[in-house]
Design a protein around this motif. Structure first.
Motif, PDB file in Angstrom:
ATOM      1  N   GLY A 130      34.341 -21.713   1.055  1.00 29.99           N
ATOM      2  CA  GLY A 130      32.544 -20.646   0.935  1.00 29.99           C
ATOM      3  C   GLY A 130      32.099 -20.713   0.421  1.00 29.99           C
ATOM      4  N   PRO A 131      31.619 -20.650  -1.255  1.00 29.98           N
ATOM      5  CA  PRO A 131      30.881 -20.718  -2.369  1.00 29.98           C
ATOM      6  C   PRO A 131      29.890 -22.133  -2.013  1.00 29.98           C
ATOM      7  CG  PRO A 131      32.921 -19.392  -3.114  1.00 29.98           C
ATOM      8  CD  PRO A 131      33.282 -20.132  -1.156  1.00 29.98           C
ATOM      9  N   ASN A 132      30.562 -22.794  -1.026  1.00 32.37           N
ATOM     10  CA  ASN A 132      29.929 -24.153  -1.554  1.00 32.37           C
ATOM     11  C   ASN A 132      29.566 -24.307   0.483  1.00 32.37           C
ATOM     12  OD1 ASN A 132      30.147 -26.083  -3.666  1.00 32.37           O
ATOM     13  ND2 ASN A 132      31.933 -25.173  -3.679  1.00 32.37           N
ATOM     14  N   PHE A 133      30.097 -23.853   0.457  1.00 27.84           N
ATOM     15  CA  PHE A 133      29.203 -24.278   2.364  1.00 27.84           C
ATOM     16  C   PHE A 133      28.727 -23.079   3.313  1.00 27.84           C
ATOM     17  CE2 PHE A 133      32.236 -27.548   0.825  1.00 27.84           C
ATOM     18  CZ  PHE A 133      31.695 -28.243   1.400  1.00 27.84           C
ATOM     19  N   ASP A 134      28.799 -22.149   3.091  1.00 33.24           N
ATOM     20  CA  ASP A 134      28.615 -20.703   3.431  1.00 33.24           C
ATOM     21  C   ASP A 134      26.888 -20.437   3.672  1.00 33.24           C
ATOM     22  OD1 ASP A 134      31.284 -20.409   5.068  1.00 33.24           O
ATOM     23  OD2 ASP A 134      31.669 -18.396   3.656  1.00 33.24           O
ATOM     24  N   ASN A 135      26.369 -20.770   2.233  1.00 31.31           N
ATOM     25  CA  ASN A 135      25.047 -20.635   2.269  1.00 31.31           C
ATOM     26  C   ASN A 135      24.493 -21.371   1.097  1.00 31.31           C
ATOM     27  OD1 ASN A 135      24.285 -18.508   3.048  1.00 31.31           O
ATOM     28  ND2 ASN A 135      25.342 -17.006   1.255  1.00 31.31           N
ATOM     29  N   ARG A 146      10.871 -22.735  -0.595  1.00 30.08           N
ATOM     30  CA  ARG A 146      12.172 -23.709  -1.508  1.00 30.08           C
ATOM     31  C   ARG A 146      12.438 -24.667  -0.975  1.00 30.08           C
ATOM     32  NH1 ARG A 146      14.295 -23.030  -7.419  1.00 30.08           N
ATOM     33  NH2 ARG A 146      16.379 -23.210  -6.863  1.00 30.08           N
ATOM     34  N   SER A 147      12.567 -25.449  -1.048  1.00 30.96           N
ATOM     35  CA  SER A 147      13.187 -27.566  -0.260  1.00 30.96           C
ATOM     36  C   SER A 147      13.945 -26.924  -0.268  1.00 30.96           C
ATOM     37  CB  SER A 147      13.199 -28.826  -0.475  1.00 30.96           C
ATOM     38  OG  SER A 147      13.748 -28.824  -2.530  1.00 30.96           O
ATOM     39  N   GLY A 148      15.589 -26.418  -1.057  1.00 26.73           N
ATOM     40  CA  GLY A 148      16.859 -26.160  -0.357  1.00 26.73           C
ATOM     41  C   GLY A 148      17.268 -24.795   0.243  1.00 26.73           C
ATOM     42  N   ASN A 149      15.877 -24.073   0.442  1.00 23.82           N
ATOM     43  CA  ASN A 149      15.456 -22.684   1.119  1.00 23.82           C
ATOM     44  C   ASN A 149      17.128 -21.847   0.862  1.00 23.82           C
ATOM     45  OD1 ASN A 149      14.632 -21.028   3.327  1.00 23.82           O
ATOM     46  ND2 ASN A 149      16.023 -21.592   4.624  1.00 23.82           N
ATOM     47  N   ASP A 150      16.459 -21.408  -0.304  1.00 24.77           N
ATOM     48  CA  ASP A 150      17.601 -20.734  -1.139  1.00 24.77           C
ATOM     49  C   ASP A 150      17.432 -19.420  -1.381  1.00 24.77           C
ATOM     50  OD1 ASP A 150      16.808 -21.918  -2.708  1.00 24.77           O
ATOM     51  OD2 ASP A 150      17.881 -23.276  -3.774  1.00 24.77           O
ATOM     52  N   ILE A 151      16.220 -19.197  -0.750  1.00 22.91           N
ATOM     53  CA  ILE A 151      16.099 -17.609  -1.866  1.00 22.91           C
ATOM     54  C   ILE A 151      15.791 -16.903  -0.481  1.00 22.91           C
ATOM     55  CG2 ILE A 151      14.842 -16.025  -3.143  1.00 22.91           C
ATOM     56  CD1 ILE A 151      13.093 -17.986  -4.628  1.00 22.91           C
ATOM     57  N   GLN A 152      16.295 -15.786  -0.310  1.00 19.24           N
ATOM     58  CA  GLN A 152      15.818 -15.345   1.438  1.00 19.24           C
ATOM     59  C   GLN A 152      14.344 -14.541   0.777  1.00 19.24           C
ATOM     60  OE1 GLN A 152      19.006 -13.146   3.066  1.00 19.24           O
ATOM     61  NE2 GLN A 152      17.699 -10.579   3.129  1.00 19.24           N
ATOM     62  N   ASN A 153      13.403 -14.580   2.185  1.00 17.10           N
ATOM     63  CA  ASN A 153      12.409 -14.348   2.014  1.00 17.10           C
ATOM     64  C   ASN A 153      12.403 -13.652   2.472  1.00 17.10           C
ATOM     65  OD1 ASN A 153      10.117 -13.350   2.573  1.00 17.10           O
ATOM     66  ND2 ASN A 153       8.983 -15.580   3.829  1.00 17.10           N
ATOM     67  N   PRO A 154      11.607 -12.156   1.434  1.00 14.15           N
ATOM     68  CA  PRO A 154      11.447 -10.823   1.081  1.00 14.15           C
ATOM     69  C   PRO A 154      10.802 -10.225   2.597  1.00 14.15           C
ATOM     70  CG  PRO A 154      10.046 -12.223  -1.011  1.00 14.15           C
ATOM     71  CD  PRO A 154      10.905 -13.166  -0.291  1.00 14.15           C
ATOM     72  N   ARG A 155       9.965 -10.031   3.431  1.00 14.28           N
ATOM     73  CA  ARG A 155       9.640 -10.576   4.217  1.00 14.28           C
ATOM     74  C   ARG A 155      10.451 -10.685   5.394  1.00 14.28           C
ATOM     75  NH1 ARG A 155       5.057 -13.822   5.680  1.00 14.28           N
ATOM     76  NH2 ARG A 155       4.811 -12.507   7.814  1.00 14.28           N
ATOM     77  N   TRP A 156      11.227 -11.373   5.413  1.00 12.84           N
ATOM     78  CA  TRP A 156      13.013 -10.889   5.995  1.00 12.84           C
ATOM     79  C   TRP A 156      13.369 -10.193   5.792  1.00 12.84           C
ATOM     80  CZ3 TRP A 156      17.738 -11.956   6.620  1.00 12.84           C
ATOM     81  CH2 TRP A 156      18.508 -12.489   7.948  1.00 12.84           C
ATOM     82  N   THR A 157      13.741 -10.192   4.860  1.00  9.84           N
ATOM     83  CA  THR A 157      14.424  -8.804   3.938  1.00  9.84           C
ATOM     84  C   THR A 157      14.474  -7.588   4.893  1.00  9.84           C
ATOM     85  OG1 THR A 157      14.882 -10.107   2.034  1.00  9.84           O
ATOM     86  CG2 THR A 157      15.435  -7.704   2.480  1.00  9.84           C
ATOM     87  N   VAL A 158      12.962  -7.791   5.304  1.00  7.88           N
ATOM     88  CA  VAL A 158      12.404  -6.558   5.038  1.00  7.88           C
ATOM     89  C   VAL A 158      12.236  -6.451   7.106  1.00  7.88           C
ATOM     90  CG1 VAL A 158      10.165  -4.987   6.090  1.00  7.88           C
ATOM     91  CG2 VAL A 158      11.189  -5.644   3.415  1.00  7.88           C
TER      92      VAL A 158
END
Lengths: 557, 1073
Positions: free
Chosen positions: A274-279, B467-479
């Motif tokens: 999970g920690p490696n593939f979910d997100n 971010r290239s990995g798209n690893d932060i949730q866009n705050p506007r998406w959160t709203v």
């Protein structure tokens, strides 16, 4: 003196008053009940069930090894990281792990498994459920061996006794080992008793008592190998087990924990999945370990496509994505030590002790493969993993004690302390069993174009044996055995950590920092233990050695 | 026996009737004036028109007493007496409501009671009663838990009494208990948005609030009152003041709210080591072409060309690793992206608005009166997606059924609907746990990120960001996609029957009911980054009920002319029921539909870190009997003794009862000593001494061991569900007993210089013993926690209230008053359980500091890690970075403010009024993740910023003790060492000065209104939290120290980016008919 009328009125008032109070009490019986002491959110201890106890004990053991999907800090992760099988952030050994990181392991054994074992055992014996008792004993023995191996002296005789010993003292590691051997003998005796019924669910061996007995004997063998530096009779003890023949020799007897692909309620996948593939990818592979499998021997290890999954087939050229690519190999690295990347084929890991933050690297670093976490077979697609629906979807295993491991332990013992048998044969068996285990893990979920052929396997085995035959001395031979053992151990950090401290082998990549401080010979005590137990002080550093490790202070790094 | 002797004094001889009217010097009738025939107990009161009638013999004297007026004695010469009474400025016989709703003259109290009047509460820009009270009473510490409207509020009175138990005060509304708790469904780090339930009261409906701070004041409330009592009288609960004439009051307000945001720097953009890159951090190249680092842009892989000096780059969408995200946004992805500062954060927040309307109606006759009110609050927070809507209705009435029985009651209904995006704790690198955070991901947005020029949601609904990995949730998406909501329906009220047994004895029965149901939802559509990406929806229904029965017998009699005896005896039973049920679903099917049927999986356990079973239930009963005796001598000496005995259902039979006494003395030397008060210096003085004790009962179910049952431990490959049972980690303690608290309070109330200056001072010392403490155990004992009686806590403090009539010119109508308060306390953890070094009051998350109780230190000290010291110097490693020591329990700071003060200025001139309130907090350390992240990531400049294009050496020594000479980039200094290095660099002194309220009002003169239907008409411009400055924090961060990320509980001074605070301002129009 009281006037009659007033007196009469007053009496009237009193009557009305009591009437009113009576009403209050009448309407509020519910509100005056003071016996509300049993928690309605739990069941009472008298309502327990032996099968359910055993389930929890088995689960606690798995948590000790692998952690949970919410916190993967189990012993395997610590062991693999310090031995460069996976990446350790470090940067120093002293600060690589917070003492709180170890809390979950401590709780899984002491406050989770042991109280249940202590409660269940007499109840189960009363009911003639000897298989339940015996399984619990084997698991207790395994867990306590692990605790000694990672922490040294740990509580046992005063443990799990509640108010009797709120602050348990530690017992010496050697004493705990002795208890463990007794427990294993008792367990074997219990397996041989006639039980009233078998456990409803045995997550390891499906209540096959023969296999459990083999495991018990194998654990004894493992303990004898572990203590060979401090026990002159280790060889004869090992021989006794080998001659008895009743230990794990075939992969069908492998002791593994199985996970399913159920991701919810509860998440029953391999805890690393999970920690490696979910997100998106979380952990880094260790560059050096990938190098061993892919490049070092000049021949590809048949197992690497099962171990790793590359999300790109090319390494990045953007320094913002991987900062080491513009850096020189540190001066303290030897000529044979790899640094940063060893090829341009997308094997994207990190060097030991690289503590940099996570850069914007598109998340395409190399991920866990199919074995044992239950990810995806590397079929050269180089596809980015974007969600959890890949490979085995987490239906992996924890390789706890495999037949191949036994062969490697015997190879070491035969070579060094003259245990009966030919170390070269043990080595060959170990390599073959390991490859076979990995390749047969889930053959349906591979791409035949990239599955190694029988010839590839033969070539690999021949390369290893050839190197062994050309080794100049016993030390070089042992190095080859241990390195193959490490490769086979992928997914099992416990035996890697033990073997490294016992043998000082194999030679591993240095940390990025020239001086990372002394290697972790035993881990700091967990915060919950050092902070809450008034009889115990935290270790001053990580140089304390476990009783079976009499190697010199700085012999590994 | 004593009682019957007293009864002997009653005399009932036949006499002639005397009637009359009593008014003040202006002819305004006075109602409720006591009329007594001298030397007897025969007395009556004037009615609403000031009329009275009494039997008396000719030649006897009638004594007229009325609070605030000089006592008059008139001889009976005929059948009519009309009297004008003069105000007595010296006596100030103010009546205050004390414990159990008993009204007492201020002068007779041996303890301090802070009174907050309706003018100080109504028409405020805040709809949260807790926050309105801030600074209004000395010793009441009120903190907001995060920046959204409707979030919970933490209230602690006179410091802490308990370590791990609740320190929140008891709320009593119109005499019956009212639940003010916050039913937190998660730990704070998983997102905690639940309101404090005192939000269900509309401050505009409150007549007055009395805060009982000391134990001698609250002893009659038993153990529930040990943390202080907030006594609320609503306008419909205060029937005594109702007029016969029907009066309607309408007030409506409109306010605006703005977020108080950090001051961002605009010279550097995103990146690391002054190289541009789409990093989280803002340590990239300069925007200015003159700067060295700006020239490096040409070498960047994303560089296209320059236009007018501005570098144009490839759009970050093109660099997303998962290109399926940009389907439909190809035109944006292929557009050139100017490298320049964007005001993304300012754009993200909006201007909020508060519309509040309240309507009140009162009326009645001699025997019957009634009141009704309605309140509407619509608070749209400055955070998009945050809204609070509250409707409150109340009705009350009182009827004097015969001469002897009075029936009264009131019933209130409130409906609160509150929505907010999630607010999980953030450590400055996204949220650390299973929830999202609307603040955590937005506040440190790099300056070069164009939040509003980039899409936030892919066609299939997934979050998209830079971010290239798209690893932060866009705050506007959160709203747009993540919401927490709490809908509450609440009914509370009381029913009173009062029986006058005779003139001096009264029996009251009171039934209080407070029940609410909360419907909590938490949901996030699939495609998020924080938490479960498959989507999650959780609903929890909670119901809480308090039943409170009370019977009170009061006795009030002048035994002799000089000696008055007041006795109260009461019995009460209280029942608290709480039950919640819930379901959590994951794996959403149709994007955007947030209903359980639209999810694949469902569970009755929470998947969050802190999550366990969503269902839980508890019931607690408490029974108490009490008595309070006050002996008053000649209006200048009052002795009071009180005792209460409680029984609880949360302890085993042997320990379930406790008795606690209290007592106080009040002495008024200015009345006692003739001539003392005649001087121009001293007008009035009261000395008081109080002693009170109380107890604390534990939460239920801590005395017995339980067996945990997990119905779904694991699902194997065949789909079999494996269940388990396990010995609970909590070790039951059958010997648990109540904790005890005792307190001494010494005080002096004075009025000086012809009443121009009022000064009240109290000092107190409080001691808690046998503290009920959740003691963490070493798990190798087999258990992880048990509840014990151990530990001792001491708090000493001083409270000062003062008011000055600076100018009062009756002729010109100009009046300038100043009032203020000062509070300081010091707490000390005297003792902890044997073998325990420290007790955590808040959980440690991700290696960040937490609050602890440590023996010998103030409660709540912040512990965390520190840089390793070599010869007391900070130590660096071979790279030149600080080495963090291995201990995570080093002392970092004391979060308790040294002192707090507030100062109010009020100026009145004819119909105009101007008020201004300042508050100051001195000291109190704060661990601020907001400051650490904003400065550490380089979006906000530090106070004396380093030149980012140079390198620097950290002060300190190398491990061998030689001075550090290793050069570091400013990124390494700010990010690796100061921002995200050792905890010790994120601790700041919390001294703050604040302009908390300003108002300018105008009330139309009566003569203008004569021909209109209005009785009164007024306009008020007001603002709250208009300006503040945290004196010793990085100035550009604009951090509001009045925030607490750990939620309602025993945390203090811990911030995990739970949002900016609001500046509110607007207009109120109020009219009576």
């Amino acid at each position: 003196m009281i006037e009659n009328m007033n007196y009469y009125n007053f009496r009237n008032y009193i009557q009305r008053l009591s009437c009113m109070l009576g009403l209050v009490l009448l309407f509020s019986c519910e509100t005056t009940e003071l016996e509300l002491l049993d928690d309605p959110n739990a069941v009472a201890p008298a309502q327990s069930d032996i099968d359910y106890f055993l389930n929890n004990i088995q689960n606690a053991f798995k948590v000790q090894l692998e952690g949970t999907p919410l916190n993967t800090l189990g012993l395997n992760e610590f062991g693999m990281e310090v031995t460069r099988i996976t990446h350790m952030f470090g940067p120093t050994y002293q600060n690589a792990y917070a003492t709180s990181d170890l809390n979950q392991v401590w709780r899984s054994v002491y406050s989770n498994a042991l109280p249940d074992i202590r409660t269940m055992t007499p109840l189960a014996e009363e009911q003639g459920l000897y298989t339940h008792v015996a399984i619990a004993k084997v698991l207790e023995a395994y867990m306590m061996t692990n605790m000694v191996d990672f922490f040294g002296d740990v509580p046992y005789s005063e443990a799990a006794k509640g108010t009797e010993f709120p602050n348990p003292n530690v017992d010496s590691g050697a004493d705990v080992y002795n208890v463990v051997l007794n427990l294993l003998d008792e367990a074997i005796a219990d397996f041989n008793k006639d039980e009233v019924s078998k456990p409803a669910s045995d997550l390891f061996y499906d209540a096959d008592e023969g296999k459990w007995i083999k495991l018990a004997n194998t654990l004894k063998l493992k303990i004898y190998v572990q203590t060979r530096l401090v026990d002159g009779e280790a060889a004869s003890k090992i021989n006794a087990i080998v001659n008895g023949g009743n230990y794990i020799t075939s992969s069908s007897d492998d002791f593994v924990a199985q996970y399913s692909s159920v991701d919810n309620n509860p998440d029953s996948r391999h805890p690393e999945f999970g920690p490696n593939f979910d997100n998106g990818t979380a952990e880094y592979m260790n560059t050096n370990f990938m190098y061993w499998l892919v490049e070092e021997k000049g021949i590809e290890d048949p197992r690497w496509r099962y171990y790793f999954y590359r999300q790109t087939l090319q390494n990045t050229t953007d320094v913002n994505e991987q900062s080491c690519i513009t850096k020189f190999k540190p001066e303290h690295y030897g000529p044979n030590d790899v640094f940063c990347n060893f090829s341009d084929a997308g094997f994207w890991g990190r060097d030991h002790g690289n503590a940099d933050g996570i850069p914007p690297d598109r998340g395409v670093r190399t991920a866990f493969g199919q074995y044992p976490v239950g990810g995806r077979f590397d079929d050269n697609s180089g596809q980015t993993i974007i969600d959890r629906n890949i490979g085995l979807q987490g239906a992996g295993i924890s390789p706890i004690m495999l037949a191949s491991f036994v062969d490697f332990m015997l190879a070491e013992s035969a070579l060094i302390i003259g245990v009966s048998g030919n170390p070269r044969n043990y080595l060959e068996n170990g390599v073959r069993k390991s490859i076979s285990k990995v390749m047969n893990f889930s053959p349906d979920n591979t791409d035949p174009d990239f599955v190694p052929s029988e010839q590839d396997v033969e070539d690999y085995v021949a390369t290893v044996l050839n190197a062994y035959d050309n080794a100049g001395n016993q030390e070089e031979q042992l190095e080859i055995i241990i390195k193959e053992y490490f490769i086979a151990l992928w997914g099992n950090g416990i035996e890697a950590y033990n073997t490294y401290r016992r043998t000082g082998m194999p030679r591993l990549q240095p940390t990025i920092l020239a001086d990372p401080g002394p290697f972790i010979r035993t881990f700091f005590y967990p915060a919950v233990f050092a902070d809450q137990n008034s009889n115990v002080d935290q270790k001053t550093d990580v140089t304390q050695q476990v009783f079976w490790d009499n190697n010199p202070a700085n012999f590994i790094n | 026996m004593g009682l019957s002797l007293l009864l002997c004094l009653v005399s009932n001889a036949q006499q002639t009737q005397v009637s009359g009217n009593v008014s003040d010097v202006n002819g305004v009738p006075l109602s409720g004036v006591n009329v007594l025939v001298e030397g007897t107990t025969n007395g009556t009161q004037t009615d609403f028109d000031g009329n009275f009638a009494i039997e008396a013999e000719m030649g006897q004297n009638l004594i007229f007493t009325y609070i605030g007026f000089k006592t008059e004695t008139v001889q009976v010469n005929g059948s009519r007496i009309d009297l004008q009474m003069a105000e007595d400025t010296q006596q100030l016989q103010e009546v205050v409501v004390t414990a159990q709703g008993i009204q007492r003259e201020q002068r007779s109290l041996g303890y301090s009671v802070s009174k907050v009047d309706t003018e100080q509460i109504e028409d405020r820009p805040e709809g949260d009663l807790g926050r309105v009270l801030r600074g209004k009473a000395a010793g009441v510490n009120i903190t907001a838990t995060n920046g959204v409207s409707g979030s919970a509020t933490n209230i602690v009175i006179r410091g802490y009494t308990s370590l791990t138990g609740s320190n929140q005060p008891l709320f009593v509304v119109n005499g019956v208990p009212f639940d003010g708790a916050s039913n937190q469904q998660n730990s704070f780090f998983d997102s905690q948005t639940e309101s404090s339930r005192f939000l269900d009261i509309d401050p505009n409906t409150i007549e007055s609030i009395n805060v009982l701070k000391g134990l001698s004041a609250s002893v009659l409330y038993g153990e529930k009152g040990r943390n202080g009592v907030i006594l609320i009288t609503t306008k419909n609960g205060a029937n005594e003041g109702a007029n016969k004439k029907t009066e309607v009051t309408v007030s409506t307000s409109t306010f605006f709210t703005d977020a108080i945001l950090p001051k961002y720097q605009d010279r550097f953009g995103g990146g690391f080591h002054q190289n541009f890159g789409f990093f989280f951090s803002n340590h990239g190249a300069s925007f200015n072409t003159g700067d060295l680092s700006n020239a490096t842009l040409e070498g960047n892989g994303l560089f296209i060309r320059r236009e007018g000096g501005t570098a144009l780059l490839q759009n970050p969408l093109l660099r997303l690793n998962d290109q399926t995200l940009i389907t439909g946004y190809e035109d944006i992805a292929n557009s050139e992206y100017p490298y320049k500062p964007y005001n993304s954060v300012d754009q993200f927040f909006r201007q909020g608005s508060v519309i509040s309307t309240s309507i009140g109606l009162r009326g009645g006759s001699d025997k019957v009166n009634y009141a009704m009110n309605y309140g509407l609050l619509e608070d749209k927070g400055f955070t998009p997606g945050n809204k609070l809507l509250r409707n409150t209705f109340g009705i009350s009435g009182r009827a004097i059924l015969s001469n002897k029985i009075t029936a009264s009651g009131n019933l209130n209904f409130s409906r609160t609907d509150y929505k907010t995006p999630p607010v999980a704790a953030s450590t400055g690198s996204g949220t650390i746990s299973s929830g999202g955070s609307v603040f955590g991901d937005v506040l440190y947005t790099p300056r070069s990120v164009d939040l509003f020029g980039l899409p936030f949601q892919a066609l299939d609904g997934r979050s998209v960001y830079y971010r290239s990995g798209n690893d932060i949730q866009n705050p506007r998406w959160t709203v747009a996609n993540a919401k927490a909501r709490q809908q509450t329906d609440r009914v509370f009220g009381n029913f009173n029957l009062s029986l006058a047994l005779n003139e001096w004895m009264n029996l009251t029965y009171r039934l209080g009911l407070d029940t609410y149901s909360e419907f909590n939802t938490y949901g996030q559509n699939r495609g998020g980054v924080d938490g479960d990406p498959t989507g999650i929806y959780r609903t929890i229904t909670a119901r809480n009920t308090i039943w409170d029965h009370s019977a009170i017998l009061t006795f009030d009699k002048n035994i002799t002319e000089d000696l008055n005896l007041k006795v109260i005896a009461g019995a009460t039973s209280r029942r608290d029921e709480y039950r919640q049920d819930g379901v959590e679903s994951t794996n959403q099917i149709v994007f955007g539909v947030m209903e359980h049927f639209n999810f694949v999986n469902s569970s009755t356990a929470s998947s969050f870190f802190s999550g366990t079973n969503l269902a839980s239930t508890s019931e607690v009963n408490t029974i108490g009997v009490y008595s309070d005796i006050t002996l008053g001598y000649k209006d200048f000496l009052y002795l009071n003794g009180a005792v209460r005995n409680d029984w609880t259902s949360t302890l085993e039979r042997d320990n379930q009862t406790i008795v606690y006494p209290g007592g106080s003395v009040s002495f008024i030397p200015t009345t006692a000593i003739e001539g003392l008060s005649n001087s121009d210096v001293l007008s009035y003085m009261k000395l008081r001494l109080g002693y009170g004790t109380s107890a604390g009962f534990p939460l239920p179910y801590g005395t017995r061991n339980t067996l945990g049952l997990n119905s779904r431990l694991f699902v194997d490959r065949e789909g079999n569900v494996i269940s388990s049972n396990s010995i609970s980690n909590r070790l039951g303690n059958p010997d648990l007993k109540p904790e005890t608290v005792s307190e001494f309070e010494l005080g002096m109330d004075t009025r000086l210089f012809n009443n121009r200056l009022g000064l009240n001072v109290s000092v107190f010392k409080r001691n808690s013993k046998d503290l009920i403490t959740d003691q963490n155990l070493d798990p190798s004992s087999g258990y992880t926690v048990t509840r014990v009686n151990a530990g001792e806590l001491e708090t000493k403090g001083i409270e000062v209230d003062f008011d000055v009539n600076l100018i009062e010119s009756l002729s010109s109508g100009f009046k300038w008053t100043i009032q203020g308060n000062f509070y300081a306390d010091e707490s000390l953890v005297v003792k902890l359980p044997d073998g325990t070094d420290r007790i955590a009051l808040t959980p440690t998350i991700a290696g960040r500091p937490a609050n602890f109780a440590v023996e010998g230190l103030p409660i709540g000290v912040i512990l965390g890690d520190k840089v390793l010291r070599t010869n007391r110097e900070l130590t660096v490693d071979n790279n030149g970075d600080y080495i963090i020591g291995s201990s995570t329990t080093e002392y970092l700071g004391d979060p308790n403010p040294d002192w707090t003060a507030s100062l109010d200025n009020g100026i009145n001139y004819r119909g105009l009024s101007f008020n201004m309130s300042w508050q100051y907090r001195h000291g109190g350390d704060i661990y601020s993740q907001t400051a650490a992240a904003l400065v550490g990531r380089g979006v906000v400049d530090a106070d004396r910023p380093l030149d980012r294009e140079k390198t620097y050496v950290l002060p300190g020594v190398k491990q061998d003790g030689s001075p550090n000479d290793i050069q570091l980039t400013t990124t390494r200094i700010y990010f690796n060492n100061l921002g995200f290095g050792s905890n010790e660099f994120s601790i700041y002194d919390g001294s703050t000065i604040r302009l908390s309220e300003v108002s300018l009002g105008y009330s139309l003169p009566k003569k203008f209104l004569e021909k209109t239907p209005f009785g009164n008409l007024s306009f008020t411009l007001s603002g709250s939290n208009l300006w503040f400055k945290a004196l010793n924090m990085p100035h550009n961060v604009n951090f509001d120290t009045n925030t607490l990320s750990t939620g309602v509980g025993n945390g203090q001074g811990i911030d995990f980016i739970s949002g900016p605070s609001a500046r509110r301002y607007g207009l109120t129009v109020k009219a009576t008919f």
